[in-house]
Design an enzyme around this catalytic site. Structure first.
Site, PDB file in Angstrom:
ATOM      1  N   SER A  63     -73.297  52.580 -65.957  1.00 28.43           N
ATOM      2  CA  SER A  63     -73.606  53.858 -66.613  1.00 28.43           C
ATOM      3  C   SER A  63     -72.373  54.748 -66.642  1.00 28.43           C
ATOM      4  O   SER A  63     -72.191  55.558 -67.553  1.00 28.43           O
ATOM      5  CB  SER A  63     -74.734  54.569 -65.870  1.00 28.43           C
ATOM      6  N   ARG A  64     -71.503  54.598 -65.646  1.00 30.55           N
ATOM      7  CA  ARG A  64     -70.303  55.438 -65.575  1.00 30.55           C
ATOM      8  C   ARG A  64     -69.310  55.121 -66.695  1.00 30.55           C
ATOM      9  O   ARG A  64     -68.448  55.938 -67.002  1.00 30.55           O
ATOM     10  CB  ARG A  64     -69.630  55.287 -64.211  1.00 30.55           C
ATOM     11  N   MET A 116     -81.031  54.552 -61.972  1.00 34.29           N
ATOM     12  CA  MET A 116     -80.735  55.988 -62.040  1.00 34.29           C
ATOM     13  C   MET A 116     -80.582  56.406 -63.506  1.00 34.29           C
ATOM     14  O   MET A 116     -79.944  57.419 -63.813  1.00 34.29           O
ATOM     15  CB  MET A 116     -79.474  56.308 -61.242  1.00 34.29           C
ATOM     16  N   ALA A 126     -79.555  56.310 -67.664  1.00 33.23           N
ATOM     17  CA  ALA A 126     -78.399  55.991 -68.521  1.00 33.23           C
ATOM     18  C   ALA A 126     -78.360  54.467 -68.691  1.00 33.23           C
ATOM     19  O   ALA A 126     -77.344  53.811 -68.430  1.00 33.23           O
ATOM     20  CB  ALA A 126     -77.102  56.538 -67.941  1.00 33.23           C
ATOM     21  N   HIS A 150     -79.166  46.899 -67.296  1.00 30.12           N
ATOM     22  CA  HIS A 150     -80.526  47.260 -66.868  1.00 30.12           C
ATOM     23  C   HIS A 150     -81.559  46.458 -67.650  1.00 30.12           C
ATOM     24  O   HIS A 150     -82.575  46.041 -67.091  1.00 30.12           O
ATOM     25  CB  HIS A 150     -80.779  48.760 -67.081  1.00 30.12           C
ATOM     26  N   GLY A 188     -78.957  44.807 -59.556  1.00 33.79           N
ATOM     27  CA  GLY A 188     -77.793  44.167 -60.178  1.00 33.79           C
ATOM     28  C   GLY A 188     -76.774  43.741 -59.124  1.00 33.79           C
ATOM     29  O   GLY A 188     -76.552  44.438 -58.138  1.00 33.79           O
ATOM     30  N   ASP A 211     -73.476  45.896 -57.843  1.00 31.77           N
ATOM     31  CA  ASP A 211     -73.488  46.626 -56.573  1.00 31.77           C
ATOM     32  C   ASP A 211     -73.792  45.616 -55.470  1.00 31.77           C
ATOM     33  O   ASP A 211     -74.870  45.621 -54.874  1.00 31.77           O
ATOM     34  CB  ASP A 211     -74.545  47.734 -56.633  1.00 31.77           C
TER      35      ASP A 211
END
Ligand code: PAF
Length: 286
Positions: free
Chosen positions: A186-187, A30, A32, A37, A147, A150
């Site tokens: 990303s958060r 998604m 960012a 990544h 990843g 998750d």
């Protein structure tokens, strides 16, 4: 690096590559993008001729509209990073392309939707499964990379692939962490300085739970060890901290023997929700 937003152009590129006998890896993201990544992309580039990275903030998997609005977006930086890595192709579609009309299909993952993330983010996995299915159809990858941060998503996607016989191999890539243990996400970009300073305590709590299990504490007492630790940090609001069987995500029983377990956590720091997990055997860390 080829950049596509039109699925027809992407598909004709994929067809060309297939005719040339190229093996295709997909890294769905998604955006960012961060080091976590990069590892997925590098892993894909090692075993495929062509790596396609998709960048799409999928609205159907957000149960919280504010989270969707505030989700970090950084397309130019992402493209630079992918180019530097040597990624061959990027697919960054618009909402109109992915969802020309409101989707009505709702996949149901049974019990998997009623625990951990499924329970706390109703509808989340339906949205993930929908967009990942679309990406599989459009890219037709031989392998796809996700990843392990998750963890439940990885289990759901493996089930999706099994139930719908997608001809793709799902590869899980270990969690990338900051030097202090915070899982890359990303958060994390949205954490304020004081929140970032304590965010690694989630990983410390996971390690304390693991150590307690290794010392033969009961599941309940191991969880209490983790929760008691986190209770010292007023900026951290734990949503759940649970021990489940690693592959079926069920409640473990004391008689289970050496089945791998997963310790999973979700917690808020301000309005930022972070998740993390740690895999353990009853006797050894894996
Ligand atoms: O893990 C993510 O970033 C997303 O859930 C995914 C798999 C790209 C689907 O939107």
């Amino acid at each position: 690096m080829q950049i596509f937003s039109d699925p027809e152009l992407l598909q004709s590129y994929i067809t060309d590559q297939r005719i040339q006998g190229k093996i295709i890896g997909l890294v769905p993201t998604m955006g960012a993008l961060h080091e976590g990544h990069s590892r997925l992309v590098i892993e894909s580039m090692k075993s495929n001729d062509i790596t396609v990275c998709s960048i799409y903030v999928n609205p159907t998997q957000f149960n919280d509209q504010q989270d969707l609005v505030k989700y970090p977006r950084n397309l130019n930086k992402d493209l630079e990073m992918l180019k530097e890595l040597g990624c061959q192709a990027v697919f960054c579609p618009t909402d109109k392309v992915m969802y020309p009309t409101e989707p009505v299909l709702k996949m149901d993952f049974g019990q998997l939707e009623h625990l951990l993330e499924g329970h706390h983010r109703p509808g989340h996995f339906k949205g993930v499964a929908l967009v990942v299915s679309k990406l599989f159809h459009l890219v037709q990858p031989d392998k796809a990379y996700f990843g392990e941060k998750d963890w439940q998503q990885l289990i759901v996607i493996k089930k999706l692939v099994e139930d719908l016989s997608f001809p793709v191999e799902i590869v899980g890539v270990p969690i990338a962490r900051e030097p202090d243990g915070l899982a890359l996400s990303s958060r994390n970009l949205r954490l304020r300085q004081q929140e970032r300073a304590v965010a690694n305590q989630l990983f410390i709590a996971l390690q304390l739970v693991k150590a307690a299990l290794e010392e033969k504490s009961s599941f309940e007492s191991a969880i209490s060890t983790g929760l008691d630790h986190l209770a010292q940090f007023s900026l951290i609001r734990v949503e759940y901290l649970e021990i489940v069987t690693a592959f079926t995500l069920e409640k473990p029983s004391a008689e289970m023997g050496s089945e791998p377990l997963s310790i999973c956590i979700a917690a808020f720091l301000g309005d930022i929700r972070l998740i993390d997990n740690l895999q353990v055997f009853m006797n050894n860390v894996i």
